[in-house]
Enzyme design. Structure first.
Site, PDB file in Angstrom:
ATOM      1  N   GLY C  11       0.671  -1.526  -0.273  1.00 57.75           N
ATOM      2  CA  GLY C  11      -0.386  -0.491   0.042  1.00 57.75           C
ATOM      3  C   GLY C  11       1.161   1.382  -0.271  1.00 57.75           C
ATOM      4  NE  ARG C  72      -1.902  -4.472  -1.183  1.00 57.43           N
ATOM      5  CZ  ARG C  72      -1.869  -4.449  -0.832  1.00 57.43           C
ATOM      6  NH1 ARG C  72      -0.497  -4.485   0.258  1.00 57.43           N
ATOM      7  NH2 ARG C  72      -2.396  -3.096   0.143  1.00 57.43           N
ATOM      8  CG  ASP C 103       3.522  -7.676   8.090  1.00 61.72           C
ATOM      9  OD1 ASP C 103       4.315  -7.458   9.366  1.00 61.72           O
ATOM     10  OD2 ASP C 103       2.778  -8.355   7.563  1.00 61.72           O
ATOM     11  CB  THR C 126       2.329   0.702   6.254  1.00 60.29           C
ATOM     12  OG1 THR C 126       1.122   0.751   6.125  1.00 60.29           O
ATOM     13  CG2 THR C 126       3.146   0.720   7.024  1.00 60.29           C
ATOM     14  CG  ASP C 128      -2.139   0.219   7.699  1.00 60.22           C
ATOM     15  OD1 ASP C 128      -3.098   0.971   7.525  1.00 60.22           O
ATOM     16  OD2 ASP C 128      -1.799  -0.774   6.829  1.00 60.22           O
ATOM     17  CG  ASP C 130       0.780  -2.322  10.445  1.00 57.71           C
ATOM     18  OD1 ASP C 130       1.309  -1.614   9.544  1.00 57.71           O
ATOM     19  OD2 ASP C 130       0.099  -3.714  10.096  1.00 57.71           O
ATOM     20  NE  ARG C 172      -1.012  -4.792   7.364  1.00 60.43           N
ATOM     21  CZ  ARG C 172      -0.916  -5.685   7.517  1.00 60.43           C
ATOM     22  NH1 ARG C 172      -0.759  -6.609   6.965  1.00 60.43           N
ATOM     23  NH2 ARG C 172       0.250  -5.533   8.952  1.00 60.43           N
TER      24      ARG C 172
END
Lengths: 340, 340, 340, 340
Positions: C11, C72, C103, C126, C128, C130, C172
């Protein structure tokens, strides 16, 4: 098949890229070839020419600046410069030239027409909005929003500190940006050329307005929007004069070239798109020495000579609202300023 | 001395506060007293009334929302509700009521006029721009800028991932927001009610457009702007249909109520200011059951019945540009869609 | 002289361009040649390689998206795909590869390391946030500001109409965006994975929170921020459930991919710049299979395996503030929700 | 039950309202009464006190400015002024006072402590970021984003016209805003106090940098960010000097008080929220004459005397990146400037 060329000239304005895109796509739609000259009229004189394609104008509608660059051009003011420009246009077999720019750029087209036989179409692109022949020029609305955004920020700190600010905005010799941004930001005083006879004579009135507001509202934020070129030394010097006379610090803010940059807003993107299409249609229809514009929602053609010679007045409704309605309530001023 | 009242009704729109401010300052200028009813027509029925002062409207010109709150009002659709409203207006000795709102709010004024003898003046305030009697309604330009800003962001990620997005925008049954934001953001396809006969019949055409673009540009970002209320289940369901038929993921984005919020832009602040002044002047001049508006730069009065009964068309120049000029170049589509 | 390569994967996130610029300028500073692979790992498999120069990265620090594109890559998950990637890296004599992504992109580096001997350095990119190994990932702060800006707009209309909104944000399986944007926008309730045991069991508590607020404040705006992937059907379906249970309409807003786009803010531009410099320095110093990051203001190297295997917790100070301090005052809730 | 008071002092900063909200909500959570003094220390001297309630701080987290107003206070520098302040604090039975402000505000607390026995807790609120004891002060990140946004706009017009701009930014005697905004906007040169020994001696180096860039890139936009207070007459005069020496116009832009206003960004809202909570907790725990801060992600207490006496250095990583890495690539300068 026609061959048309486009250039951007003079002070750049947000929306020029959107307009170039529109010209290119419309030209391709009609089966024309389209070329760009870089750096304004310098590109004509120096023969900086390139073919423009659909790929080059993809996803530029939202971009500030101009991919063709802009510049002032002193060489174009000489006969030898213009002749060179005409020669390069002929060498490239250009049938029609579109110039996106302001007052000076349009005058340049009039000069060029004496030495070159092709069609000449102007598109009004300047943040100053000081061209007859279109209610709005490309870039004016975006520049005004930029000013408003800045004054909204100033209002926060002016309120917190109960301060007086004087914000100098662009506009060359016209008050469009000052009047619109001043009204839209709720500025307490707006000083612009069309609203004054002589700023030196009316200085007392400007000061009296500040003092009346302080009497009415107590300590409170107070924002003055002022057009550039009205006072020697600009807002820096005038705010100093005010500080001394009212005994309260009046701080200047000069927004400068920030007003020329940034993504064009939707209004300017749409205006630029419409005018770009209409300019190519005007070429198709054989027009020359005309400026495209939008007046009362209609796309229009106006002789370039009329555009540069007639001074466009500011919106009287706006100046009346500020001077007669809001002031009388907020400030209860019986100021003797000529028109405001 | 007149006593006037003001309320905001229906879906709120950026610029309503600027308009309230303008009404209050102008009323005070004329020496009127001015009251606000809260929560739209509910405030009339429930008698939520308050005196409005100059202090209350200072520095609200830039604020989103509406300090008078807004609401739908089912009670106002009953005879007993309207009678109660009329009673409260009379009890407060209100001479004239200004309603800022959209289509439903104007219809409410027509109903009220059967039970109340005071003057009624409407001001067009809705992001949908679907009211005859004014080129722009308060809030439309700001909402459009909000959509454009969102699509600009989507363009970044769509370009990075070469993705297809379908963005659903507001507009009730009109395509103003979709058409303007689509053109201004360079959307590859715009689907809006005035541009279609029947979306189900034209689905092939919508799909063909995407596929033609992929043929022309290869993998590339592709953004579809679509009006709400055109497909059962909205953009969520339609994007699913497209995903299946073209075999490439088409992701939906539903902007929703974000479009109603935010600071009004300069355009809407100025429009709201002008219309607020003009509404109070209309009361002064004895008008009733009229909506104020701005058409071709002139402030106008139109009978409310005409405003709600005539459908305002979208700007034909814009729809033509999208359908005839840009598409033919960019997509080379010989699509059979009815009007676009 | 080393030859290094860079790609963006997964992403996309605002700041990726700033990071590419930083990698290129630093590599040139050390006298390295630097190449870009396009479309994430697909570029390795399909050998989409290009030399990157100083000119290509001028004035991209402020641009959203990624000039190297992202994607992707399913082929990269097969042994044949990875072997092809390794072959192309060797053919181009690349000594070191920098991957900017999240990730999944880091896991891809671990796979690649089994088939390719060059140095591998990851940069966390990212929205996110995370990833262990860096307090902030590139893009997180910008995405959070985008959400906050949207909620500020919603607050205006929510206040005007005294409405309840449920805003679904990305992340996510992590609550960073929800928690930060919720706190910063003064959201009345924040629902995020780390703050819940089981959303279905805690539904009563969610509802009770809304009802307590209505008791305390009367009719009033109420905004719920909720992470994606917490409820089947997302905020659309959950808001429907709430609407039915509390008897007041709760409207969903799903921000979607708008969160990935837009100009990176200053924070992300600076973070991306620092990490890009540090990644090239890490290559110079012979490191491999490490991710660069910034932890407590120090630039750090963490084994990629640790970054993907350790779950990064949300800021306990923030979750405590929301759950223990503000809620107890504002809502007086004795809710039994597990952790919040 | 404790009674605490809060005031905002010195130059206002975005996020002060978010901090007031946090202080009030946390105080109510602990069952304290909380009062506000208006206009900074003037409020203590003049006894402008008001009770603060939960309602007053609803939906102010996103607002610029400070609802308690701010001001400089000369009376507070006299013994009689401070004694009056102490008397008013005692009369209102205030147990603890929280001051949100910068360097001068903290010094004020040290003076007050000689005359008043209550607890004193400082919260760092200034856009200049020039306080030891916290990595970031409230308002710094927002002000930096405001500057970046302005420079992004300038870049558009600078590129279109290939111009040289000199942008003067705030910071008092520290270069935090200049360095961060300069790096984040890709400015070609950054001039800030920590990066110079003596600007007059290094003028040649500044000029040489511009000329080297012109040699490397040809005509091109070139942006210099410079801290205020470095050159007599500021950027106005220095840009004039440059214009004369390099023979190309260098235009000044002075951003001024715009940097203090505007909605706080998410970062500042969260920081302000955390510090507000922690300040009240510090009072609960009996601390006094401490400033709360956040250092390396930990909430910290630092003696106020240490905060005002120790100079906080700028981020060495950033200054090194600009001076050593990017410059060497972009400009190939072997400039003799002391540290940059």
């Amino acid at each position: 098949m026609k061959r048309i060329a486009v250039l951007t000239s003079g002070g750049d304005a947000p929306g020029m890229n959107a307009c170039i895109r529109s010209v290119v796509l419309t030209a391709l739609h009609f089966g024309y070839q389209v070329y760009g000259f870089r750096h304004g009229y310098n590109g004509l004189v120096d023969n900086e020419i390139e073919l423009l394609t659909m790929q080059q104008v993809r996803h530029i509608i939202q971009k500030g600046g101009t991919l063709l660059k802009s510049a002032r051009c002193s060489k174009f003011k000489t006969e030898s410069g213009i002749k060179l420009a005409a020669k390069h246009l002929d060498a490239a077999e250009i049938d029609a030239l579109i110039v996106i720019g302001g007052d000076g750029s349009l005058r340049g087209m009039m000069h060029l027409s004496k030495y070159w036989q092709g069609q000449l179409i102007g598109i009004p692109g300047t943040i100053d909005n000081d061209l007859s022949g279109s209610d709005n020029t490309i870039g004016f609305q975006t520049a005004t929003e930029t000013v408003i955004d800045a004054i909204d920020k100033l209002r926060d700190t002016a309120d917190a500190f109960e301060r007086i600010f004087m914000v100098e905005v662009m506009g060359r010799d016209a008050g469009f940006i000052a009047l619109s941004s001043g009204i839209a930001s709720g500025a307490e005083q707006i000083i612009y050329p069309e609203g004054l006879k002589d700023i030196h004579q009316e200085l007392d009135c400007i000061i009296q307005h500040v003092e009346s507001a302080r009497k009415l509202h107590g300590r409170s934020s107070y924002i003055i929007v002022i057009s550039e070129n009205l006072w020697p030394g600009g807002a820096y010097d005038l705010s100093q004069v005010l500080t001394e006379q009212i005994g309260i610090e009046c701080r200047p803010v000069i927004l400068g070239h920030i007003q020329r940059g940034g993504c064009p807003n939707g209004f300017d993107r749409i205006l630029a798109t419409k005018l770009g299409v209409f300019a190519v249609e005007a070429i198709k229809n054989g027009h020359s020495l005309m400026m495209v514009g939008e007046i009362s929602n209609e796309l229009t053609l106006t002789a370039i000579s009329d555009c540069v010679n007639n001074k466009k007045p500011v919106d009287k409704k706006l100046s009346d609202i500020q001077a007669k309605v809001f002031d009388s309530v907020e400030i209860l001023s019986n100021c003797t300023k000529s028109t405001i």
